[in-house]
Design a protein around this motif. Structure first.
Motif, mmCIF file in Angstrom:
data_model
loop_
_atom_site.group_PDB
_atom_site.id
_atom_site.type_symbol
_atom_site.label_atom_id
_atom_site.label_comp_id
_atom_site.label_asym_id
_atom_site.label_seq_id
_atom_site.Cartn_x
_atom_site.Cartn_y
_atom_site.Cartn_z
ATOM 1 N N UNK A 54 0.822 -1.216 0.000
ATOM 2 C CA UNK A 54 0.000 0.000 0.000
ATOM 3 C C UNK A 54 0.857 1.268 0.000
ATOM 4 N N UNK A 55 0.242 2.351 -0.407
ATOM 5 C CA UNK A 55 0.904 3.651 -0.297
ATOM 6 C C UNK A 55 1.308 3.864 1.163
ATOM 7 N N UNK A 56 2.497 4.403 1.369
ATOM 8 C CA UNK A 56 2.987 4.633 2.719
ATOM 9 C C UNK A 56 3.775 3.473 3.295
ATOM 10 N N UNK A 57 3.920 2.375 2.542
ATOM 11 C CA UNK A 57 4.726 1.246 3.018
ATOM 12 C C UNK A 57 6.145 1.712 3.319
ATOM 13 N N UNK A 58 6.698 1.252 4.433
ATOM 14 C CA UNK A 58 8.077 1.567 4.800
ATOM 15 C C UNK A 58 8.838 0.258 5.038
ATOM 16 N N UNK A 59 9.994 0.147 4.381
ATOM 17 C CA UNK A 59 10.965 -0.898 4.697
ATOM 18 C C UNK A 59 12.183 -0.229 5.312
ATOM 19 N N UNK A 60 12.727 -0.834 6.348
ATOM 20 C CA UNK A 60 13.986 -0.358 6.916
ATOM 21 C C UNK A 60 14.993 -1.492 6.892
ATOM 22 N N UNK A 92 10.470 4.003 1.018
ATOM 23 C CA UNK A 92 9.093 4.441 1.262
ATOM 24 C C UNK A 92 8.317 4.425 -0.046
ATOM 25 N N UNK A 93 7.091 3.878 -0.015
ATOM 26 C CA UNK A 93 6.245 3.910 -1.206
ATOM 27 C C UNK A 93 5.309 5.111 -1.161
ATOM 28 N N UNK A 94 5.411 5.929 -2.208
ATOM 29 C CA UNK A 94 4.518 7.073 -2.388
ATOM 30 C C UNK A 94 4.554 7.402 -3.873
ATOM 31 N N UNK A 95 3.546 6.942 -4.590
ATOM 32 C CA UNK A 95 3.552 7.030 -6.048
ATOM 33 C C UNK A 95 3.631 8.456 -6.575
#
Length: 197
Positions: free
Chosen positions: A97-103, A139-142
């Protein structure tokens, strides 16, 4: 009249606190877990995510310096965590989803004892984690990262301590490799069995 005043007061409070709330916590129809969303400074730098060590651990690829002429690009263990609310949505929908964060928290190996970089411990001969060594965040933000495939890439140092904020990296530094080789939506799901559906 009293009900109207109460409504106005509640609306004012919502306006005052809504911006912070929207940045840090949100609900999604596919998730029952409150989401931690990316936080930015006024100049657009990303803040190091809070409490990431409590997130979902998805995998730990290893690129030893000893196997990369002493200079691995991401030395050495890559301990990858995913924000729990996004993980729950992904498990339900198969989409990030939008807003996904991987660290990705980097961790050096303990000093080698053998030519191949390994050492011997009570459990046997192998590669063992040592000191922490910085972190990278995705971070996912299209919309925000349209020029880099919908994902933003940040380096919070490849040493300790980790930086408190970071600037987005140019497409040619990180995104190009993800776009060319990562299995799903620019994420290396081929290395993370929890995500490789």
């Amino acid at each position: 009249m009293r009900r109207l005043i109460t409504g106005v007061a509640a609306f004012t409070i919502l306006l005052a606190g809504g911006a912070v709330l929207q940045r840090t916590v949100a609900q999604d129809a596919a998730s029952t877990t409150k989401r931690y969303l990316p936080e930015y400074t006024e100049t657009g730098d990303l803040l190091l995510p809070k409490n990431f060590e409590k997130w979902v651990f998805v995998g730990s690829p290893l690129t030893p310096n000893v196997l990369n002429d002493g200079k691995a690009n991401f030395p050495e263990f890559h301990n990858v965590y995913m924000e729990p609310g996004s993980y729950e949505i992904y498990q339900a929908t198969g989409q990030f989803p939008e807003g996904t964060i991987f660290l990705k928290e980097l961790q050096l190996m303990l000093p080698q004892e053998n030519p191949d970089g390994s050492r011997t411990e009570p459990s046997g001969r192998g590669f063992f984690p040592g000191k922490l060594n910085g972190a990278d965040v995705t971070v996912k933000d299209s919309k925000r990262y349209a020029d880099s495939g919908g994902w933003g890439y940040y380096n919070f140092n490849h040493f300790e301590p980790k930086a408190k904020t970071a600037k987005v990296r140019a497409r040619g530094e990180c995104a190009y490799c993800h776009i060319a080789s990562a299995k799903k939506d620019d994420v290396w799901t081929q290395f993370y069995s929890r995500l490789d559906r």
